[in-house]
Design a protein around this motif. Structure first.
Motif, mmCIF file in Angstrom:
data_model
loop_
_atom_site.group_PDB
_atom_site.id
_atom_site.type_symbol
_atom_site.label_atom_id
_atom_site.label_comp_id
_atom_site.label_asym_id
_atom_site.label_seq_id
_atom_site.Cartn_x
_atom_site.Cartn_y
_atom_site.Cartn_z
ATOM 1 N N GLU A 190 0.854 -1.190 0.000
ATOM 2 C CA GLU A 190 0.000 0.000 0.000
ATOM 3 C C GLU A 190 0.884 1.232 0.000
ATOM 4 O OE1 GLU A 190 -3.626 2.076 2.599
ATOM 5 O OE2 GLU A 190 -2.473 0.378 3.418
ATOM 6 N N VAL A 191 0.630 2.115 -0.943
ATOM 7 C CA VAL A 191 1.345 3.397 -1.028
ATOM 8 C C VAL A 191 0.385 4.474 -0.563
ATOM 9 C CG1 VAL A 191 2.565 4.995 -2.518
ATOM 10 C CG2 VAL A 191 2.725 2.531 -2.946
ATOM 11 N N GLN A 192 0.679 5.083 0.589
ATOM 12 C CA GLN A 192 -0.245 6.025 1.216
ATOM 13 C C GLN A 192 0.437 7.377 1.404
ATOM 14 O OE1 GLN A 192 -1.757 4.596 4.927
ATOM 15 N NE2 GLN A 192 -3.396 6.124 5.046
ATOM 16 N N PRO A 193 -0.147 8.464 0.883
ATOM 17 C CA PRO A 193 0.463 9.786 1.072
ATOM 18 C C PRO A 193 0.227 10.317 2.480
ATOM 19 C CG PRO A 193 -1.579 10.000 -0.141
ATOM 20 C CD PRO A 193 -1.359 8.528 0.050
ATOM 21 N N PHE A 194 1.150 11.136 2.955
ATOM 22 C CA PHE A 194 1.001 11.831 4.228
ATOM 23 C C PHE A 194 1.683 13.190 4.117
ATOM 24 C CE2 PHE A 194 5.023 9.571 4.600
ATOM 25 C CZ PHE A 194 5.854 10.476 5.223
ATOM 26 N N LEU B 15 5.401 9.739 0.908
ATOM 27 C CA LEU B 15 4.660 8.492 0.748
ATOM 28 C C LEU B 15 5.123 7.468 1.780
ATOM 29 C CD1 LEU B 15 4.865 8.233 -3.159
ATOM 30 C CD2 LEU B 15 2.922 9.033 -1.806
ATOM 31 N N ASN B 16 4.172 6.772 2.356
ATOM 32 C CA ASN B 16 4.458 5.677 3.267
ATOM 33 C C ASN B 16 4.181 4.357 2.535
ATOM 34 O OD1 ASN B 16 4.893 4.240 5.785
ATOM 35 N ND2 ASN B 16 2.669 3.945 5.819
ATOM 36 N N PHE B 17 5.190 3.483 2.533
ATOM 37 C CA PHE B 17 5.063 2.199 1.830
ATOM 38 C C PHE B 17 4.965 1.083 2.865
ATOM 39 C CE2 PHE B 17 6.960 -1.544 -0.283
ATOM 40 C CZ PHE B 17 6.049 -1.670 -1.325
ATOM 41 N N ASP B 18 3.888 0.340 2.782
ATOM 42 C CA ASP B 18 3.664 -0.776 3.701
ATOM 43 C C ASP B 18 3.346 -2.028 2.891
ATOM 44 O OD1 ASP B 18 3.451 -2.215 6.000
ATOM 45 O OD2 ASP B 18 1.808 -1.022 6.858
ATOM 46 N N LYS C 147 6.882 1.888 6.320
ATOM 47 C CA LYS C 147 6.071 1.661 7.516
ATOM 48 C C LYS C 147 6.196 2.813 8.517
ATOM 49 C CE LYS C 147 6.141 -3.345 7.012
ATOM 50 N NZ LYS C 147 6.327 -4.666 7.650
ATOM 51 N N ASN C 148 5.998 4.028 8.000
ATOM 52 C CA ASN C 148 6.090 5.248 8.821
ATOM 53 C C ASN C 148 4.701 5.582 9.356
ATOM 54 O OD1 ASN C 148 6.986 7.577 10.027
ATOM 55 N ND2 ASN C 148 7.457 8.648 8.114
ATOM 56 N N ASN C 149 4.212 4.736 10.276
ATOM 57 C CA ASN C 149 2.848 4.897 10.774
ATOM 58 C C ASN C 149 2.688 6.128 11.658
ATOM 59 O OD1 ASN C 149 1.946 2.528 9.490
ATOM 60 N ND2 ASN C 149 2.810 1.277 11.140
ATOM 61 N N LEU C 150 3.765 6.551 12.311
ATOM 62 C CA LEU C 150 3.680 7.761 13.146
ATOM 63 C C LEU C 150 3.391 8.990 12.287
ATOM 64 C CD1 LEU C 150 6.574 7.189 15.704
ATOM 65 C CD2 LEU C 150 4.156 7.473 16.256
ATOM 66 N N ALA C 151 4.000 9.052 11.118
ATOM 67 C CA ALA C 151 3.752 10.185 10.225
ATOM 68 C C ALA C 151 2.314 10.193 9.731
ATOM 69 C CB ALA C 151 4.725 10.149 9.052
ATOM 70 N N LYS D 139 -9.294 12.548 26.120
ATOM 71 C CA LYS D 139 -10.408 12.223 27.013
ATOM 72 C C LYS D 139 -11.666 11.887 26.219
ATOM 73 C CE LYS D 139 -8.788 15.230 30.780
ATOM 74 N NZ LYS D 139 -9.101 16.443 31.582
ATOM 75 N N ASN D 140 -11.785 12.425 25.011
ATOM 76 C CA ASN D 140 -12.975 12.201 24.199
ATOM 77 C C ASN D 140 -12.797 11.063 23.193
ATOM 78 O OD1 ASN D 140 -14.888 14.691 24.798
ATOM 79 N ND2 ASN D 140 -12.790 15.465 24.724
ATOM 80 N N SER D 141 -11.718 10.309 23.327
ATOM 81 C CA SER D 141 -11.498 9.165 22.457
ATOM 82 C C SER D 141 -11.988 7.885 23.134
ATOM 83 C CB SER D 141 -10.013 9.038 22.115
ATOM 84 O OG SER D 141 -9.785 7.930 21.307
ATOM 85 N N LYS D 142 -12.677 7.058 22.369
ATOM 86 C CA LYS D 142 -13.243 5.827 22.925
ATOM 87 C C LYS D 142 -12.220 4.704 23.005
ATOM 88 C CE LYS D 142 -17.875 6.893 21.193
ATOM 89 N NZ LYS D 142 -18.997 6.445 20.331
ATOM 90 N N THR D 143 -11.201 4.760 22.180
ATOM 91 C CA THR D 143 -10.196 3.701 22.153
ATOM 92 C C THR D 143 -8.812 4.283 22.381
ATOM 93 O OG1 THR D 143 -9.974 3.917 19.750
ATOM 94 C CG2 THR D 143 -11.554 2.282 20.574
ATOM 95 N N ILE D 144 -7.925 3.474 22.911
ATOM 96 C CA ILE D 144 -6.527 3.860 23.126
ATOM 97 C C ILE D 144 -5.692 3.214 22.030
ATOM 98 C CG2 ILE D 144 -4.547 3.712 24.661
ATOM 99 C CD1 ILE D 144 -6.473 3.663 27.007
ATOM 100 N N LYS D 145 -4.866 4.036 21.374
ATOM 101 C CA LYS D 145 -4.053 3.536 20.276
ATOM 102 C C LYS D 145 -2.588 3.825 20.545
ATOM 103 C CE LYS D 145 -3.621 3.557 15.255
ATOM 104 N NZ LYS D 145 -4.157 4.072 13.988
ATOM 105 N N LYS D 146 -1.736 2.803 20.356
ATOM 106 C CA LYS D 146 -0.295 2.953 20.532
ATOM 107 C C LYS D 146 0.408 2.499 19.259
ATOM 108 C CE LYS D 146 0.604 3.063 25.442
ATOM 109 N NZ LYS D 146 1.581 2.685 26.476
ATOM 110 N N ILE D 147 1.378 3.290 18.848
ATOM 111 C CA ILE D 147 2.239 2.960 17.712
ATOM 112 C C ILE D 147 3.656 2.882 18.249
ATOM 113 C CG2 ILE D 147 3.062 3.694 15.457
ATOM 114 C CD1 ILE D 147 0.461 5.156 15.039
ATOM 115 N N GLU D 148 4.285 1.706 18.058
ATOM 116 C CA GLU D 148 5.562 1.415 18.701
ATOM 117 C C GLU D 148 5.363 1.534 20.214
ATOM 118 O OE1 GLU D 148 8.612 3.778 16.882
ATOM 119 O OE2 GLU D 148 8.100 3.095 14.856
ATOM 120 N N CYS D 149 6.062 2.464 20.866
ATOM 121 C CA CYS D 149 5.873 2.618 22.313
ATOM 122 C C CYS D 149 5.222 3.942 22.666
ATOM 123 C CB CYS D 149 7.220 2.492 23.032
ATOM 124 S SG CYS D 149 8.459 3.681 22.480
ATOM 125 N N PHE D 150 4.644 4.631 21.681
ATOM 126 C CA PHE D 150 4.131 5.980 21.886
ATOM 127 C C PHE D 150 2.608 5.976 21.914
ATOM 128 C CE2 PHE D 150 8.114 6.401 19.416
ATOM 129 C CZ PHE D 150 8.885 7.015 20.394
#
Length: 778
Positions: A199-203, A219-222, A304-308, A379-390
């Motif tokens: 998947e080629v995804q722009p950011f 572009l992020n390539f995954d 795999k630059n998911n943080l970006a 506080k207004n997010s229903k789910t907690i999401k972590k990428i790597e350790c962040f």
């Protein structure tokens, strides 16, 4: 050899064709022609012209293999080949430099040239001398806003309209979006066979709403798996390196490098219109960089630059919460690029990147309570999401945030001025701008230090520390140095003062003055740009300057301005041979100037003449009288007035103000002799003769120049003009007015006044100190 054209006469002065600069007169041109910069440019152009006449232009090389070697081998049969310059990108043409012009003639005599079975077109190289760039041209190139953008901003009604117009003109268009999406699809189709489930995804700027014309496509390539053949090549490259003492982290980085090398090779072979393909493996985030030739877009592919990707969604969410956020980002980015504070592509590597500029705007607006802080969003997010350790938890949609978080609607005008005031007094080197907690934290804070030690990657401190809101161990501005920050602080402080001006918030009634956000892009210390800079080119600039009379306890400043005006008229008539045909005031009252009998021959050294209305004296008589006054013998003696006579003259001016010309006044003038050139050399000779009176000295200089021009050859003349004949007929209008206790002189040249620029340049430098020095002796 073809000679280099060095100068060209124009109405604005003499132009050096080599250096592309204007100089005011021939004397300055001679000094310029002797300068090292000019001589160096002449040497370069002569070398270029010499090689150009020995060169040929060859086209039709697209089907020619090993073009550079083939061309050198073929044309060496006619003579020695000095240099081969080829268009390696598309191989459309080549320029072959031979050893002599005879060899070039021999090549051109042959009608048809075939190299390795390919017919090529050969012709003589067209000579187009390259000109040097002046400082004004370099500054024009460095400006971020185009003339079209400047004109559009000038026509807006309010500052808010200006910011909206700026965003509309700078942002990427629908066609740009279409081309960028097409590039993503082409890359995905080419890489899909080698990388399964890719998947080629722009950011970044292309999709977060802050993109401008020509911005990079990040572009992020995954992918899920790699084809066996490609994996075998990647593994082979990894084993070529000695991995006996390599850590797992280095092995992972080596694997990513192998994947990027494979991607670069596939793009080179399978994706059309991609050139300048290279891998940057030593960067903090390795990428494959290439240019899409058709669109001119620079593309960076990372793995795999998911943080970006998550940062991009966060900025999109902030833009949806507050429309003013994107408006302010566009303005601040344009301001920083204009002053060379941001934009690594055009400037050096110590500049802020666009992401850092966006975070500065975001941090400011969060402190103004215009955008909810990150902790409130979580506080207004229903789910907690972590990428790597962040922790990367944010709401998916802005609807829940708008109802739960309360923000204020600060006017855009106040947001712009507040941004510069906010960052004016921060000690950037000793603090960290922490967007994860929305605070300015000291670098010595224990809590911050302990928190940063928990991450593998070390936080790199610099002159500006901006902590990423999600990747909290990363300093977004780690490349910025202390020198660059000093420039940033100076620019913000200057702009803070600009935003307090009335013309920033209100459009002036005058149709020519800049206003609003246009003032942020103008150097207020530059007289040519600040104040009454015209928005449209083509309007004639005003030729004016001020004379400040020395203060006096006996006479008020307005009376001194009037006396200075009379002094200017005397100097123009007696020293520069300017004939005054008629006078008229702005109050539509017509008066004639006559020399008052109260000022006698003994007091002429201070050149104070007075004007009084006279009904029985016409203009011809005035001109006749002024010309007779100039016809004095060389042995005339003018006694300097004593202190008592000086005081009596000043009292005379005070007691009879009606005899002094009333300002403002407009004069129609004709300069009959070009005596403003060569005065320095003549002055040295006359001073050695013992003359000390200032006005008499200047008059003697003019007489000497005229006598030398008529009696001597041009080479022996003291005058610096190219001709020994100094007679001219140059018309101009002179307006004398008093502004802020100063005498303002405004010159308007006539239609055929080719020497006006040199005349005005000399008068502008000569008159103010000369008038002040002479009036001090009163």
């Amino acid at each position: 050899m073809t000679s280099v054209k060095q100068k060209q006469q124009s109405r604005n002065g003499t132009q050096c064709e080599v250096c592309s600069v204007f100089v005011p007169n021939e004397a300055s041109m001679r000094d310029h022609l002797k300068g090292r910069k000019h001589l160096r440019n002449v040497e370069k152009q002569e070398h270029w012209l010499d090689s150009a006449v020995r060169s040929i232009y060859v086209s039709g090389l697209k089907s020619l293999s090993a073009a550079e070697l083939s061309l050198a081998d073929y044309f060496s049969g006619f003579g020695a080949v000095k240099k081969v310059t080829i268009d390696k990108t598309a191989k459309h043409y080549a320029i072959i430099e031979m050893d002599s012009t005879d060899t070039v003639d021999k090549i051109l005599e042959k009608e048809k040239h075939t190299i390795l079975g390919v017919d090529v077109d050969v012709r003589l190289r067209e000579i187009k001398p390259c000109k040097g760039r002046s400082k004004s041209q370099e500054n024009e190139q460095g400006r971020y806003l185009s003339n079209e953008t400047w004109t559009a901003l000038f026509g807006c009604a309010t500052v808010e309209d200006q910011v909206h117009t700026l965003k509309h003109l700078l942002m990427i268009t629908e066609d740009d979006d279409y081309i960028r999406n097409l590039i993503c699809k082409l890359l995905g189709a080419a890489l899909d066979e080698a990388f399964l489930g890719c998947e080629v995804q722009p950011f970044g700027s292309s999709v977060n709403g802050f993109g401008v014309h020509g911005c990079d496509l990040d572009l992020n390539f995954d992918y899920s798996s790699i084809h066996d053949d490609v994996m075998e090549g990647i593994t082979q490259n990894m084993h070529e390196t000695d991995t006996a003492e390599v850590s797992m982290g280095d092995m992972d980085r080596s694997h990513k490098s192998g994947v990027l090398l494979a991607i670069a090779e596939i793009i080179k072979q399978c994706v059309p219109d991609c050139h300048k393909i290279k891998t940057i493996l030593n960067a903090r985030l390795p990428v494959v960089r290439f240019y899409h030739k058709t669109s001119g877009v620079r593309c960076d592919i990372s793995l795999k630059n998911n943080l970006a990707i998550h940062n991009t969604r966060y900025l999109q969410l902030c833009s949806q919460l507050t429309p003013n956020f994107s408006l302010l980002v566009f303005l601040i980015r344009a301001w920083m690029k204009h002053w060379k504070l941001a934009g690594n592509l055009q400037f050096n590597g110590t500049s802020l990147n666009n992401y850092a500029v966006t975070l500065l705007v975001l941090f400011y607006m969060q402190n103004c309570n215009c955008i909810p802080k990150l902790k409130d969003l979580r506080k207004n997010s229903k789910t907690i999401k972590k990428i790597e350790c962040f922790d990367c938890t944010i709401p998916d949609t802005p609807n829940a945030v708008l109802s739960a978080c309360h923000t204020n609607d600060t006017p855009l005008l106040d947001l712009v001025s507040g941004f510069f005031a906010f960052y004016t007094n921060i000690d950037f080197e000793n603090v960290v701008i922490d967007l994860s907690v929305n605070k300015i934290v000291s670098v010595s804070d224990d809590k911050l230090t302990m928190e940063l030690h928990t991450f593998k990657s070390k936080f790199k401190y610099s002159a500006l520390n901006i902590r990423d809101p999600f990747e909290v161990s990363h300093n977004v501005a780690a490349n910025v140095n202390q020198k660059h920050m000093k420039t940033f602080i100076r620019c913000t402080r200057n702009t803070t003062l600009v935003t307090k001006m009335k013309r920033y918030s209100q459009k002036p009634l005058s149709g020519n003055a800049i206003w609003g956000i246009m003032m942020l892009f103008v150097d207020q210390h530059n007289k040519n740009e600040a104040g009454e800079k015209l928005a449209h080119k083509g309007k004639v600039a005003e030729h004016s300057f001020f004379i400040t009379p020395p203060p006096s306890e006996l006479v008020d400043q307005n009376a001194l301005c009037q006396t200075a005006g009379q002094f200017v008229i005397t100097v123009l008539q007696d020293v520069f041979y300017v004939e005054i045909g008629k006078t008229a005031t702005n109050q539509t009252v017509t008066e004639d100037f006559s020399v008052s009998p109260e000022v006698h021959e003994s007091t002429e050294s201070i050149a104070v003449i007075q004007a009084c209305p006279s009904s029985n004296q016409n203009n011809d008589a005035i001109l006749h009288q002024s010309s007779n006054d100039r016809k004095r013998h060389a042995d005339d003696h003018f006694a300097a007035p004593c202190k008592k006579s000086r005081i009596s003259i000043v009292k005379n001016v005070m007691e009879k103000p009606s005899t002094v010309v009333q300002l403002p006044v407009k004069l129609s003038c004709i300069a009959t002799q070009k005596v403003w050139q060569g005065r320095r050399k003549a002055r040295r000779q006359i001073v050695q003769s013992g003359l000390s009176d200032l006005v008499q000295l200047e008059r003697k200089i003019s007489e000497l120049l005229l006598s030398e021009s008529s009696a001597s050859t041009p080479n022996e003349s003291l005058n610096d003009s190219t001709s020994s004949d100094l007679s001219i007929s140059m018309q101009f209008q002179l307006t004398l007015s008093a502004e802020e206790q100063k005498l303002k002189l405004t010159f308007e040249p006539g239609e055929n006044s080719t020497d006006f620029v040199t005349f005005f340049h000399h008068i502008e430098v000569f008159l103010p100190p000369f008038v002040a020095k002479c009036m001090k002796r009163m």
